[in-house]
Design a protein around this motif. Structure first.
Motif, PDB file in Angstrom:
ATOM      1  N   PRO A   1      13.742   6.648 -13.687  1.00  0.00           N
ATOM      2  CA  PRO A   1      13.315   5.575 -12.790  1.00  0.00           C
ATOM      3  C   PRO A   1      13.087   5.957 -11.340  1.00  0.00           C
ATOM      4  CG  PRO A   1      14.837   4.673 -14.376  1.00  0.00           C
ATOM      5  CD  PRO A   1      14.777   6.162 -14.632  1.00  0.00           C
ATOM      6  N   PRO A   2      13.913   6.788 -10.694  1.00  0.00           N
ATOM      7  CA  PRO A   2      13.613   7.109  -9.293  1.00  0.00           C
ATOM      8  C   PRO A   2      12.231   7.733  -9.100  1.00  0.00           C
ATOM      9  CG  PRO A   2      15.859   7.741  -9.806  1.00  0.00           C
ATOM     10  CD  PRO A   2      15.214   7.368 -11.108  1.00  0.00           C
ATOM     11  N   TYR A   3      11.789   8.504 -10.067  1.00  0.00           N
ATOM     12  CA  TYR A   3      10.467   9.122  -9.971  1.00  0.00           C
ATOM     13  C   TYR A   3       9.368   8.067 -10.041  1.00  0.00           C
ATOM     14  CZ  TYR A   3      12.907  13.558 -10.683  1.00  0.00           C
ATOM     15  OH  TYR A   3      13.747  14.638 -10.545  1.00  0.00           O
ATOM     16  N   PHE A   4       9.519   7.117 -10.958  1.00  0.00           N
ATOM     17  CA  PHE A   4       8.522   6.057 -11.064  1.00  0.00           C
ATOM     18  C   PHE A   4       8.568   5.125  -9.854  1.00  0.00           C
ATOM     19  CE2 PHE A   4       8.826   7.412 -15.501  1.00  0.00           C
ATOM     20  CZ  PHE A   4       7.493   7.465 -15.852  1.00  0.00           C
ATOM     21  N   GLN A   5       9.762   4.905  -9.305  1.00  0.00           N
ATOM     22  CA  GLN A   5       9.860   4.086  -8.099  1.00  0.00           C
ATOM     23  C   GLN A   5       9.060   4.708  -6.964  1.00  0.00           C
ATOM     24  OE1 GLN A   5      14.014   2.711  -7.198  1.00  0.00           O
ATOM     25  NE2 GLN A   5      14.456   3.535  -9.230  1.00  0.00           N
ATOM     26  N   LEU A   6       9.162   6.008  -6.807  1.00  0.00           N
ATOM     27  CA  LEU A   6       8.431   6.670  -5.727  1.00  0.00           C
ATOM     28  C   LEU A   6       6.943   6.745  -6.020  1.00  0.00           C
ATOM     29  CD1 LEU A   6      10.894   9.528  -4.701  1.00  0.00           C
ATOM     30  CD2 LEU A   6      10.482   7.333  -3.569  1.00  0.00           C
ATOM     31  N   HIS A   7       6.564   6.903  -7.277  1.00  0.00           N
ATOM     32  CA  HIS A   7       5.137   6.920  -7.597  1.00  0.00           C
ATOM     33  C   HIS A   7       4.480   5.599  -7.215  1.00  0.00           C
ATOM     34  CE1 HIS A   7       1.517   6.406 -10.118  1.00  0.00           C
ATOM     35  NE2 HIS A   7       1.348   7.684  -9.837  1.00  0.00           N
ATOM     36  N   ALA A   8       5.180   4.497  -7.387  1.00  0.00           N
ATOM     37  CA  ALA A   8       4.619   3.185  -7.052  1.00  0.00           C
ATOM     38  C   ALA A   8       4.514   2.978  -5.554  1.00  0.00           C
ATOM     39  CB  ALA A   8       5.487   2.080  -7.666  1.00  0.00           C
ATOM     40  N   ARG A   9       5.197   3.810  -4.768  1.00  0.00           N
ATOM     41  CA  ARG A   9       5.327   3.540  -3.341  1.00  0.00           C
ATOM     42  C   ARG A   9       4.702   4.589  -2.424  1.00  0.00           C
ATOM     43  NH1 ARG A   9       9.745   1.216  -5.999  1.00  0.00           N
ATOM     44  NH2 ARG A   9      10.606  -0.672  -5.015  1.00  0.00           N
ATOM     45  N   LEU A  10       4.476   5.800  -2.929  1.00  0.00           N
ATOM     46  CA  LEU A  10       4.056   6.888  -2.051  1.00  0.00           C
ATOM     47  C   LEU A  10       2.701   7.447  -2.451  1.00  0.00           C
ATOM     48  CD1 LEU A  10       7.373   8.917  -1.648  1.00  0.00           C
ATOM     49  CD2 LEU A  10       6.533   6.973  -0.305  1.00  0.00           C
ATOM     50  N   ALA A  11       1.871   7.688  -1.469  1.00  0.00           N
ATOM     51  CA  ALA A  11       0.574   8.310  -1.713  1.00  0.00           C
ATOM     52  C   ALA A  11       0.774   9.767  -2.100  1.00  0.00           C
ATOM     53  CB  ALA A  11      -0.295   8.205  -0.466  1.00  0.00           C
ATOM     54  N   GLY A  12       0.121  10.173  -3.184  1.00  0.00           N
ATOM     55  CA  GLY A  12       0.152  11.567  -3.590  1.00  0.00           C
ATOM     56  C   GLY A  12       1.466  12.043  -4.164  1.00  0.00           C
TER      57      GLY A  12
ATOM     58  N   SER B   1       0.869  -1.181   0.000  1.00  0.00           N
ATOM     59  CA  SER B   1       0.000   0.000   0.000  1.00  0.00           C
ATOM     60  C   SER B   1       0.897   1.219   0.000  1.00  0.00           C
ATOM     61  CB  SER B   1      -0.940   0.014   1.208  1.00  0.00           C
ATOM     62  OG  SER B   1      -0.195   0.057   2.416  1.00  0.00           O
ATOM     63  N   ARG B   2       0.459   2.262  -0.667  1.00  0.00           N
ATOM     64  CA  ARG B   2       1.289   3.453  -0.765  1.00  0.00           C
ATOM     65  C   ARG B   2       1.422   4.128   0.597  1.00  0.00           C
ATOM     66  NH1 ARG B   2      -0.832   3.435  -6.175  1.00  0.00           N
ATOM     67  NH2 ARG B   2       0.899   3.730  -7.656  1.00  0.00           N
ATOM     68  N   ALA B   3       2.649   4.522   0.914  1.00  0.00           N
ATOM     69  CA  ALA B   3       2.945   5.084   2.224  1.00  0.00           C
ATOM     70  C   ALA B   3       2.646   6.572   2.258  1.00  0.00           C
ATOM     71  CB  ALA B   3       4.409   4.842   2.574  1.00  0.00           C
ATOM     72  N   GLU B   4       2.189   7.024   3.407  1.00  0.00           N
ATOM     73  CA  GLU B   4       1.969   8.459   3.649  1.00  0.00           C
ATOM     74  C   GLU B   4       3.247   9.038   4.245  1.00  0.00           C
ATOM     75  OE1 GLU B   4      -0.685  10.178   2.901  1.00  0.00           O
ATOM     76  OE2 GLU B   4      -2.214   8.656   2.489  1.00  0.00           O
ATOM     77  N   THR B   5       4.259   9.174   3.421  1.00  0.00           N
ATOM     78  CA  THR B   5       5.532   9.702   3.892  1.00  0.00           C
ATOM     79  C   THR B   5       6.148  10.563   2.804  1.00  0.00           C
ATOM     80  OG1 THR B   5       7.627   9.077   4.957  1.00  0.00           O
ATOM     81  CG2 THR B   5       6.959   7.787   3.043  1.00  0.00           C
ATOM     82  N   SER B   6       7.169  11.305   3.147  1.00  0.00           N
ATOM     83  CA  SER B   6       7.795  12.208   2.185  1.00  0.00           C
ATOM     84  C   SER B   6       8.735  11.434   1.271  1.00  0.00           C
ATOM     85  CB  SER B   6       8.576  13.292   2.913  1.00  0.00           C
ATOM     86  OG  SER B   6       9.719  12.738   3.559  1.00  0.00           O
ATOM     87  N   ALA B   7       9.030  12.037   0.128  1.00  0.00           N
ATOM     88  CA  ALA B   7       9.971  11.423  -0.801  1.00  0.00           C
ATOM     89  C   ALA B   7      11.340  11.281  -0.151  1.00  0.00           C
ATOM     90  CB  ALA B   7      10.069  12.247  -2.079  1.00  0.00           C
ATOM     91  N   ARG B   8      11.773  12.289   0.579  1.00  0.00           N
ATOM     92  CA  ARG B   8      13.085  12.209   1.213  1.00  0.00           C
ATOM     93  C   ARG B   8      13.152  11.059   2.202  1.00  0.00           C
ATOM     94  NH1 ARG B   8      15.904  13.057   5.501  1.00  0.00           N
ATOM     95  NH2 ARG B   8      18.048  13.901   5.401  1.00  0.00           N
ATOM     96  N   ASP B   9      12.113  10.910   3.035  1.00  0.00           N
ATOM     97  CA  ASP B   9      12.114   9.819   4.011  1.00  0.00           C
ATOM     98  C   ASP B   9      12.061   8.463   3.325  1.00  0.00           C
ATOM     99  OD1 ASP B   9      12.294  11.625   6.063  1.00  0.00           O
ATOM    100  OD2 ASP B   9      10.176  11.518   6.638  1.00  0.00           O
TER     101      ASP B   9
END
Length: 413
Positions: free
Chosen positions: A49-60, A26-34
């Motif tokens: 790729p780093p942008y897509f990696q974070l999109h798959a993992r972070l809410a919003g 489930s996408r995490a409610e955390t900052s990109a830096r964290d």
């Protein structure tokens, strides 16, 4: 060695535990830096790729968040793990690179035939002064070093500079929506901070398990590109839990780390090429079924992958606002609807438009269970809905993001 009394984690249990650590259940409610810190960096061989990696993992998540961190020098792109480029937080950049420096020194030794007569200490000093005067391209660094050692092999000089110095790629390289040639300076010069003491191996073992566990010693060695890690695992054994996989391999884990029920649902996730989920274990069967080994590569080209039920389920590409997916097997109607919804969100959220702008008209999703070889091949089994048609319950419906087309079949070859 694993004890016969250690609990056994089957493939699905390992899969769900790893997905939970990777923020992919489930996408995490955390900052990109964290998130970058929690994941101990993002593989960044390519820019996006780093942008897509974070999109798959972070809410919003939106690209502007990571781009802003790049421009503020709170995260950087540099060679660390496995001698590959990673996006790291500034703190990790200053303390992880020293941990892997011995491996980079050994890498230089592989090029000694091209470095006969080269004083490596002087090379490091000369290269440092050159890139700290202003960021330089690797070609410029090579030409500068050839002035001092004209008989040396040019590529070997480049490798030596890359390995001996903690070089970062300066912005605008790595900033979403902006182009930029690779220009390099030292991490100390870019961050205006000295390189700190290397993170202790024991601390990095614990961080690795927190992001990729449960895992074996060989798994971490694969992730880090380091050897002889059995000793720190043994030191930490009293603080860790141990398990066995179905082949009897001993696995270590943090006592309080999540190990969800193997039946926990795993939503579809679009991952970029070189996602660390696929590169950080010696045994990758927890994500890639044995029969699909090698399907994420064509020669030297790594494909973007789609996770279905938590495992490798297909490939994808995005071109001119259209996302095309090739699945490796049949999928239910409900699963196809999930893929379409996730694909629409991907295109809407990752459009190359300023934050808050509408997705350009005509952006759409083509989800294919392909009948040909490779991404984007195969005949369309049913026509896409006309632009502007009302939404319907099934795949193939038009949406606010444009038309959605679905092709059915299976990949051969």
């Amino acid at each position: 060695m694993a004890s016969r009394t250690d609990p056994v984690l089957d493939t699905r249990a390992l899969n769900r535990a790893t997905l939970a650590r990777q923020l992919l259940l489930s996408r995490a409610e955390t900052s990109a830096r964290d998130a970058v810190a929690h994941l101990v960096g993002l593989q960044a061989q390519n820019v996006k790729p780093p942008y897509f990696q974070l999109h798959a993992r972070l809410a919003g998540f939106r690209p502007a968040e990571l781009a802003g961190l790049m421009e503020a020098r709170q995260v950087v792109r540099m060679v660390t793990l496995r001698s590959t480029i990673h996006t790291h937080t500034a703190d990790d950049a200053l303390t992880l690179r020293p941990l892997v420096q011995a491996a980079r020194d050994r890498e230089v030794n592989q090029f000694r035939k091209g470095l006969v007569g080269v004083d490596l200490d002087r090379l490091a000093l000369d290269a440092r002064a050159f890139v700290e005067a202003e960021p330089r391209t690797m070609g410029e660094i090579r030409e500068e070093l050839l002035k001092a050692w004209p008989d040396a092999d040019p590529q070997s000089l480049s490798v030596a500079a890359r390995c001996l110095l903690p070089l970062v790629q300066v912005t605008p390289r790595g900033v979403w929506g902006r182009g930029g040639q690779v220009r390099l300076t030292t991490v100390e010069n870019w961050l205006r901070r000295p390189v700190g003491e290397a993170q202790s191996v024991d601390d990095v073992v614990l961080r690795y398990l927190g992001a990729f566990g449960p895992a074996s010693v060989k798994d971490m060695q694969t992730w880090a590109g380091l050897t002889r890690l059995k000793e720190p695992f043994e030191r930490l054994r009293p603080r860790l839990l141990t398990f066995r996989d179905e082949n009897g391999v001993e696995l270590f884990d943090l006592p309080d780390a999540p190990r969800p029920d193997p039946g926990t649902p795993a939503p579809p996730r679009f991952l970029p090429e070189f996602d660390n989920l696929l590169l950080s274990h010696a045994d990758r069967s927890r994500v890639v079924a044995p029969e699909l080994k090698g399907r994420t590569w064509s020669g030297n080209q790594a494909h973007r992958v789609l996770l279905l039920d938590g495992f490798l389920g297909g490939l994808w590409k995005a071109d001119a606002g259209v996302l095309t997916v090739e699945l490796f097997g049949p999928a239910s109607r409900a699963r196809k609807e999930e893929i379409v919804a996730e694909g629409e969100a991907l295109l809407a959220d990752m459009a190359d438009t300023p934050a808050g702008a509408d997705t350009p008209a005509g952006v759409g999703v083509g989800v294919g269970v392909g009948s040909g070889v490779g991404v984007g091949s195969g005949e369309r089994a049913e026509p896409s809905a006309a632009p502007g048609a009302p939404p319907s319950a099934g795949p193939g419906a038009a949406s606010a993001n444009g038309t959605v087309s679905v092709r059915f079949g299976s990949i051969r070859g």
